[in-house]
Design an enzyme around this catalytic site. Sequence first.
Site, PDB file in Angstrom:
ATOM      1  N   ASP A  70       0.831  -1.206   0.000  1.00 19.15           N
ATOM      2  CA  ASP A  70       0.000   0.000   0.000  1.00 19.15           C
ATOM      3  C   ASP A  70       0.864   1.255   0.000  1.00 19.15           C
ATOM      4  O   ASP A  70       0.579   2.218  -0.724  1.00 19.15           O
ATOM      5  CB  ASP A  70      -0.926   0.008   1.221  1.00 19.15           C
ATOM      6  CG  ASP A  70      -2.045  -1.013   1.112  1.00 19.15           C
ATOM      7  OD1 ASP A  70      -3.139  -0.628   0.693  1.00 19.15           O
ATOM      8  OD2 ASP A  70      -1.809  -2.193   1.436  1.00 19.15           O
ATOM      9  N   ARG A 121      -1.220   2.399  16.026  1.00 15.21           N
ATOM     10  CA  ARG A 121      -1.641   3.536  15.199  1.00 15.21           C
ATOM     11  C   ARG A 121      -1.618   4.828  16.015  1.00 15.21           C
ATOM     12  O   ARG A 121      -1.224   5.880  15.518  1.00 15.21           O
ATOM     13  CB  ARG A 121      -3.052   3.303  14.643  1.00 15.21           C
ATOM     14  CG  ARG A 121      -3.217   2.068  13.785  1.00 15.21           C
ATOM     15  CD  ARG A 121      -2.151   1.942  12.724  1.00 15.21           C
ATOM     16  NE  ARG A 121      -2.437   0.859  11.809  1.00 15.21           N
ATOM     17  CZ  ARG A 121      -1.528   0.142  11.167  1.00 15.21           C
ATOM     18  NH1 ARG A 121      -0.242   0.401  11.339  1.00 15.21           N
ATOM     19  NH2 ARG A 121      -1.878  -0.830  10.343  1.00 15.21           N
ATOM     20  N   ASP A 155      -8.375   0.887  10.861  1.00 10.23           N
ATOM     21  CA  ASP A 155      -7.208   1.766  10.895  1.00 10.23           C
ATOM     22  C   ASP A 155      -7.493   3.158  10.354  1.00 10.23           C
ATOM     23  O   ASP A 155      -6.901   4.143  10.816  1.00 10.23           O
ATOM     24  CB  ASP A 155      -6.049   1.130  10.126  1.00 10.23           C
ATOM     25  CG  ASP A 155      -5.346   0.049  10.929  1.00 10.23           C
ATOM     26  OD1 ASP A 155      -5.389   0.117  12.175  1.00 10.23           O
ATOM     27  OD2 ASP A 155      -4.764  -0.868  10.329  1.00 10.23           O
ATOM     28  N   SER A 175      -2.366 -11.094   4.515  1.00 10.63           N
ATOM     29  CA  SER A 175      -1.562  -9.902   4.782  1.00 10.63           C
ATOM     30  C   SER A 175      -1.242  -9.830   6.266  1.00 10.63           C
ATOM     31  O   SER A 175      -1.966 -10.369   7.105  1.00 10.63           O
ATOM     32  CB  SER A 175      -2.295  -8.635   4.343  1.00 10.63           C
ATOM     33  OG  SER A 175      -3.470  -8.458   5.119  1.00 10.63           O
TER      34      SER A 175
END
Length: 411
Positions: free
Chosen positions: A20, A100, A129, A185
């Site tokens: 990404d 995060r 997220d 992932s």
Amino acid sequence: MNIDTLKGKTIGAAVSGGLDSCTITKWLVDNGVNVICFTADLGQPDERDVSEIRERMLACGAEEAVIVNAKAALAEEGIRLIQCQAMYEGGYWNTTGIARHVTVKAILPEMEKRGITILTHGATGRGNDQVRFQLATNMLNPRFSVYAPWRDAKFLETFGGRKEMIDFCEARGLPITATHEKPYSTDANLLGLTHEAGRLESLKTPAGFITPGMGVHSKDAPDAVEHFTVTFSRGIPVEVNGSPVTPLQSLLEANRIGGRNGVGIGIHTVENRFVGIKSRGVYESPGMELLGKCYEYLLQLILDRRARRHFNDVAATLAEQVYQGYGFDVATQALHASIAPYTRLATGTITVALYKGNVAFHVAGGAPHSLYSEETASMEAIGDFDHGDSEGFLGVLGVGARATAVAGQTQ
């Protein structure tokens, strides 16, 4: 905010260096946006050398790639999660959720130094997220804006998912490791790994399908018991197996020892995402699970029934707050403050026995605030508890019990 409004501007990209990150950085640059990449060094166990992320992002067109050391900050937040036992829906230690928060707090000051007030990230429009990045940014600095490519119609016209992203990167020779064949992932930091998507979306795929990155599956752990001892002082681990440690060192050592014994490896959950859908994840968090279990054994010694009830309620709420991206708001601050008296009492040494993924209580000691008394609890004729005193106690309780029967309230 969309790509057309960003042309000619400089924005900061929170990147991990994966698919990404590479795709979004290159796509933004191709569309006339100046990109400076920021990576929080979170002790990612899947990165051989975190400095390599800088080279990858520069190769994708970033004007600058900055790496900020946030390992100690993440470790301290991990210990706070342990202190409040903040496992979301009972099994997930919020390892990505809290990361995060730490990432945003670490990179915003670096963006401010460069006069950047727009943050972009690679979180999708169907996950948690995106909420965490958005809320953390807005709470820490309301002057900042957040641009999410996965919510931009023009980005979605080009990229439907991983396949198109991989094709895009391969066509431009970008340094990605993702392949079309990759079965799932992974998001990684020193607190744990989260595995999802791909073949893990099928509930016919067992949790044991993953290849562990922080240890071994329990079936592959040694056929021998290993003991682990941790000393807490006011809620903070200060010794592991007799050696002084910092919070970061305690987690790294617990990761190493727990991981090799299969502790916290391959934890399956089907959980409720904040956006309203169910998702399946497989988690690894050996250090959090090991230290967390030891801390729970210590809490059992110091909390009475009223404190326990309050603590459990706070733990569940705090886990949800972090999961949903509200780690910096006033409710979270108040919840942490409400259990601070318990944390101050959490001093003691716990030894557990590790065997093929299991963490069993072994020995406890050095807990000055423990409410447990061997003499009082004993069934023998010792201590200061008089069995006869229970006659009056039960007589009082019996008044209410009889009243419910007379009133026809019992079944």
